[in-house]
Write an enzyme that holds these catalytic residues in place. Structure first.
Site, PDB file in Angstrom:
ATOM      1  N   SER A  67      39.801  60.282  44.176  1.00 33.73           N
ATOM      2  CA  SER A  67      38.932  59.632  45.154  1.00 33.73           C
ATOM      3  C   SER A  67      39.671  59.110  46.387  1.00 33.73           C
ATOM      4  O   SER A  67      40.352  59.861  47.070  1.00 33.73           O
ATOM      5  CB  SER A  67      38.186  58.513  44.416  1.00 33.73           C
ATOM      6  OG  SER A  67      37.276  57.881  45.232  1.00 33.73           O
ATOM      7  N   GLU A 377      26.893  49.992  45.883  1.00 33.21           N
ATOM      8  CA  GLU A 377      27.985  49.032  45.898  1.00 33.21           C
ATOM      9  C   GLU A 377      28.315  48.786  47.361  1.00 33.21           C
ATOM     10  O   GLU A 377      28.147  49.689  48.200  1.00 33.21           O
ATOM     11  CB  GLU A 377      29.220  49.611  45.189  1.00 33.21           C
ATOM     12  CG  GLU A 377      29.012  49.745  43.696  1.00 33.21           C
ATOM     13  CD  GLU A 377      30.311  50.104  42.963  1.00 33.21           C
ATOM     14  OE1 GLU A 377      30.788  49.276  42.184  1.00 33.21           O
ATOM     15  OE2 GLU A 377      30.842  51.202  43.177  1.00 33.21           O
ATOM     16  N   ALA A 378      28.807  47.584  47.659  1.00 34.32           N
ATOM     17  CA  ALA A 378      29.149  47.271  49.048  1.00 34.32           C
ATOM     18  C   ALA A 378      30.153  48.293  49.588  1.00 34.32           C
ATOM     19  O   ALA A 378      30.151  48.622  50.776  1.00 34.32           O
ATOM     20  CB  ALA A 378      29.721  45.863  49.123  1.00 34.32           C
ATOM     21  N   PRO A 503      39.106  41.018  37.035  1.00 37.57           N
ATOM     22  CA  PRO A 503      40.213  41.960  36.873  1.00 37.57           C
ATOM     23  C   PRO A 503      39.767  43.329  37.366  1.00 37.57           C
ATOM     24  O   PRO A 503      38.619  43.728  37.130  1.00 37.57           O
ATOM     25  CB  PRO A 503      40.438  41.978  35.360  1.00 37.57           C
ATOM     26  CG  PRO A 503      39.116  41.594  34.767  1.00 37.57           C
ATOM     27  CD  PRO A 503      38.441  40.696  35.763  1.00 37.57           C
ATOM     28  N   GLY A 505      39.268  47.289  37.384  1.00 43.09           N
ATOM     29  CA  GLY A 505      39.123  48.275  36.312  1.00 43.09           C
ATOM     30  C   GLY A 505      39.993  49.491  36.567  1.00 43.09           C
ATOM     31  O   GLY A 505      40.038  50.414  35.768  1.00 43.09           O
ATOM     32  N   ARG A 511      41.180  40.890  41.435  1.00 47.31           N
ATOM     33  CA  ARG A 511      40.582  40.859  42.774  1.00 47.31           C
ATOM     34  C   ARG A 511      39.867  39.536  43.010  1.00 47.31           C
ATOM     35  O   ARG A 511      39.241  38.986  42.094  1.00 47.31           O
ATOM     36  CB  ARG A 511      39.590  41.998  42.945  1.00 47.31           C
ATOM     37  CG  ARG A 511      40.227  43.362  42.758  1.00 47.31           C
ATOM     38  CD  ARG A 511      39.503  44.464  43.489  1.00 47.31           C
ATOM     39  NE  ARG A 511      39.914  45.761  42.991  1.00 47.31           N
ATOM     40  CZ  ARG A 511      41.015  46.404  43.383  1.00 47.31           C
ATOM     41  NH1 ARG A 511      41.832  45.862  44.272  1.00 47.31           N
ATOM     42  NH2 ARG A 511      41.322  47.588  42.869  1.00 47.31           N
TER      43      ARG A 511
HETATM   44  C1  16G Z   1      35.805  52.886  40.694  1.00 51.88           C
HETATM   45  C2  16G Z   1      34.317  52.944  40.527  1.00 51.88           C
HETATM   46  C3  16G Z   1      33.624  52.179  41.630  1.00 51.88           C
HETATM   47  C4  16G Z   1      34.138  50.768  41.654  1.00 51.88           C
HETATM   48  C5  16G Z   1      35.635  50.730  41.704  1.00 51.88           C
HETATM   49  C6  16G Z   1      36.118  49.321  41.461  1.00 51.88           C
HETATM   50  C7  16G Z   1      33.096  54.829  39.627  1.00 51.88           C
HETATM   51  C8  16G Z   1      32.831  56.297  39.745  1.00 51.88           C
HETATM   52  N1  16G Z   1      33.883  54.326  40.552  1.00 51.88           N
HETATM   53  O1  16G Z   1      36.207  53.511  41.877  1.00 51.88           O
HETATM   54  O2  16G Z   1      32.261  52.188  41.371  1.00 51.88           O
HETATM   55  O3  16G Z   1      33.622  50.077  42.761  1.00 51.88           O
HETATM   56  O4  16G Z   1      36.162  51.542  40.677  1.00 51.88           O
HETATM   57  O5  16G Z   1      37.498  49.321  41.359  1.00 51.88           O
HETATM   58  O6  16G Z   1      32.612  54.170  38.727  1.00 51.88           O
HETATM   59  P1  16G Z   1      38.258  48.073  40.791  1.00 51.88           P
HETATM   60  O7  16G Z   1      37.752  47.817  39.403  1.00 51.88           O
HETATM   61  O8  16G Z   1      39.692  48.439  40.859  1.00 51.88           O
HETATM   62  O9  16G Z   1      37.941  46.924  41.702  1.00 51.88           O
HETATM   63 MG    MG Z   2      35.270  58.475  45.650  1.00 50.80          MG
END
Ligand code: 16G
Ligand code: MG
Length: 549
Positions: A67, A377-378, A503, A505, A511
């Site tokens: 991504s 999502e924002a 935390p 994901g 964050r």
């Molecule tokens: C991933 C998620 C996205 C989320 C982001 C948060 C999918 C396909 N993508 O990119 O939706 O906003 O993780 O990342 O589910 P973080 O947990 O590192 O903040």
């Molecule tokens: Mg993407």
């Protein structure tokens, strides 16, 4: 029938797991440095085949992408038969298989899985796979193909394409010949479906000024080049950052994630975007979308996922009313804690709004509960889901006036324009353009639907993010004990203050999000909450590892 153990062992030996690494199937599948993912890919090929067998030979999707991450990263995620994210229980199975230390222990883990899940190995297994433009993608796809071969599954290579197109293909294949047929199971079918619906929706509307599209030097560039052929003169798109071959440029200082996190225009567009003109950014696999414009003074304004949700939801509600269906079709919104307080206030005064934890699967499932579920999502990932019953109502309802008939047709065309399997930058972009054309909105007019509260996102690098646990859709911390009370105490001191800690994901960080009435206060609140987190985990104050992002 049993597993072809000999062949699996032989090929597994060619894809050994790096001894020191632990892999985790997280929010977006496996994601880490592309150079260490070989064994994971091989094993995912086998896992996908088992999932297909378990689901009676339905086609499972495998997308190789990282991504918006840096170019050196890569990853892989599975797509379930209706084009949605892999069922949560299987995320655990994926993690177990990826971490088996040897070929033998991997085979043992497979046998256990087959037994526990009662997988009938005599069923066929079908997989469709694709990758984004990352340089590591080709070799990783070969490893995946070895996995597919090892278990004797049928594989279809969809080549280099966007994540949402792969999701589309999965659903198209699995619904082929049924009354729910989603579309032709080819990239061409996707392009035709979207562009046909778009043309019908904007027919008779004055054509919009040209739109600048920042493709993040990723696979979206390819999709944009194709859709341009189909759109003809109905929409003028001007692609930028379309270089998918120069090493190091993917997602670099461009793309939806850059725009959202820095709240800035990609520098490469500085001399391109003119005051009043609209621009948008895709991320590296084209499943996120950010819009923006420059005002008369050249000031940058971002129109993020929340703004898109507001624009689209208002339009759909209007059409539902105009079609005379407001008593029957309920429109609802799904957001996460990151949704700007301004957007939640605006939307909640008009529609039911639900807040769920971060990650597409949570939003998607919550949106399925509405007749029409708008989720964003924002960060720009989102789509609109129409329930099967709603689809049926749109198709069978008898309008009593020409105005009702027009509105109903628009709704039907929207169900075709919108990629309902997952957030899709290309489809969402066309959707936004439809609404802007119908409302004759400029970027500024769209922006004025509500005012964003100034906000700041920072990250704190921690050794163990698992000590941070949340509740209430990630809006409150339950662990470490006492920390939430300190955050509450801080937040109270700021006008329109709101902050939360969660935390990540996807990486080893925590964050912190904060918003407040004024920009300096939002920044200060974010840093002070990050300071609380840092104090909690301890460490050298001189190295306070707080970064913007
Ligand atoms: C991933 C998620 C996205 C989320 C982001 C948060 C999918 C396909 N993508 O990119 O939706 O906003 O993780 O990342 O589910 P973080 O947990 O590192 O903040
Ligand atoms: Mg993407």
């Amino acid at each position: 029938m049993s597993l072809p153990v000999e062949l699996i062992r032989k090929l597994a030996d060619q894809h050994p797991k790096p001894a020191s690494l632990r892999f985790q199937y997280g929010t977006a599948g496996f994601r880490t440095l592309g150079t260490v993912l070989d064994s994971v890919m091989f094993r995912v090929g086998i896992l996908a085949a088992l999932r297909s067998k378990r689901l009676d030979g339905k086609t499972i999707g495998v997308m190789v992408t990282a991504s918006h991450n840096p170019e050196a990263d890569n990853g892989v995620k599975l797509v379930d038969p209706r084009g949605e994210m892999l069922e949560a229980a299987w995320e655990g199975h994926a993690t177990i298989l990826a971490n088996a230390p040897s070929s033998d222990s991997f085979i043992d883990a497979l046998q256990i899985l087959v037994k526990n899940l009662k997988i009938d190995l005599s069923k066929p297994a079908r997989i469709i796979y694709a990758r984004d433009t990352r340089p590591s993608g080709g070799a990783l796809v070969s490893a995946l193909e070895d996995g597919i071969k090892a278990i004797g599954a049928e594989g279809r290579n969809a080549g280099v394409t966007t994540t949402p197109i792969l999701h589309y293909l999965v659903r198209a294949i699995n619904t082929k010949g049924t009354k729910d047929e989603y579309g032709e199971d080819s990239e061409e079918g996707y392009m035709k479906k979207l562009s046909t619906a778009f043309k019908k929706l904007v027919a008779g509307k004055p054509s919009s000024p040209p739109l600048i599209v920042d493709c993040a030097n990723g696979v979206g560039a390819q999709a944009i080049a194709e859709i341009i052929q189909y759109l003809g003169d109905t929409l003028q798109l001007i692609p930028h950052n379309t270089d998918t071959t120069t090493p190091g440029v993917l997602n670099h200082a461009s793309g939806a994630d850059f725009v959202k996190t820095t709240q800035k225009l990609p520098p490469s567009l500085a001399s391109v975007l003119k005051p009043g003109q609209r621009g948008c950014s895709f991320d590296g696999d084209a499943d996120r979308l950010m819009y923006y414009y420059l005002d008369d003074r050249g000031q940058f304004h971002m129109l993020d996922g929340d703004k898109i949700a507001a624009l689209v939801a208002a339009f759909i509600v209007e059409l539902v009313k105009a079609a005379g269906l407001e008593e029957i079709v309920r429109v609802g919104i799904v957001q996460t804690a990151y949704a700007n307080g301004g957007s939640t206030k605006y939307l909640a005064s008009r529609l039911p709004v639900r807040c769920v934890p971060t990650g597409v699967k949570h939003l998607h499932h919550a949106a399925e509960k509405y007749d029409v579920g708008v989720y964003f999502e924002a960060n720009g990932h989102g789509t609109v889901l129409f329930s099967p019953e709603t689809d049926e109502i749109f198709r069978t309802h008898q309008p009593s006036t020409p105005a009702q008939s027009t509105a109903l047709n628009h709704l039907l065309n929207l169900t075709q324009l919108i990629n309902q399997t997952v957030g899709d930058a290309l489809s969402d972009m066309l959707l936004v353009e439809v609404v802007l054309a119908h409302k004759s909105y400029s970027g500024a007019e769209w922006d004025s639907l509500y005012v964003d509260l100034p906000n700041r996102l920072v990250k704190v690098v921690v050794v163990d993010r698992n000590i941070f646990r949340t509740e209430d859709a990630e809006r409150r911390l339950v662990s470490p004990p006492g920390l939430q009370a300190k955050i509450d105490e801080l937040v109270r001191r700021y006008e329109a203050g709101r902050a939360f800690v969660r935390p990540s994901g996807t990486e080893d960080v925590v964050r912190v999000y904060a918003e407040a009435m004024l920009r300096p206060q939002a920044d200060e609140l974010a840093y002070r909450v990050a300071g609380l987190v840092y104090d909690e985990v301890g460490g050298d104050p001189a190295k306070r590892p707080v970064e913007f992002l």
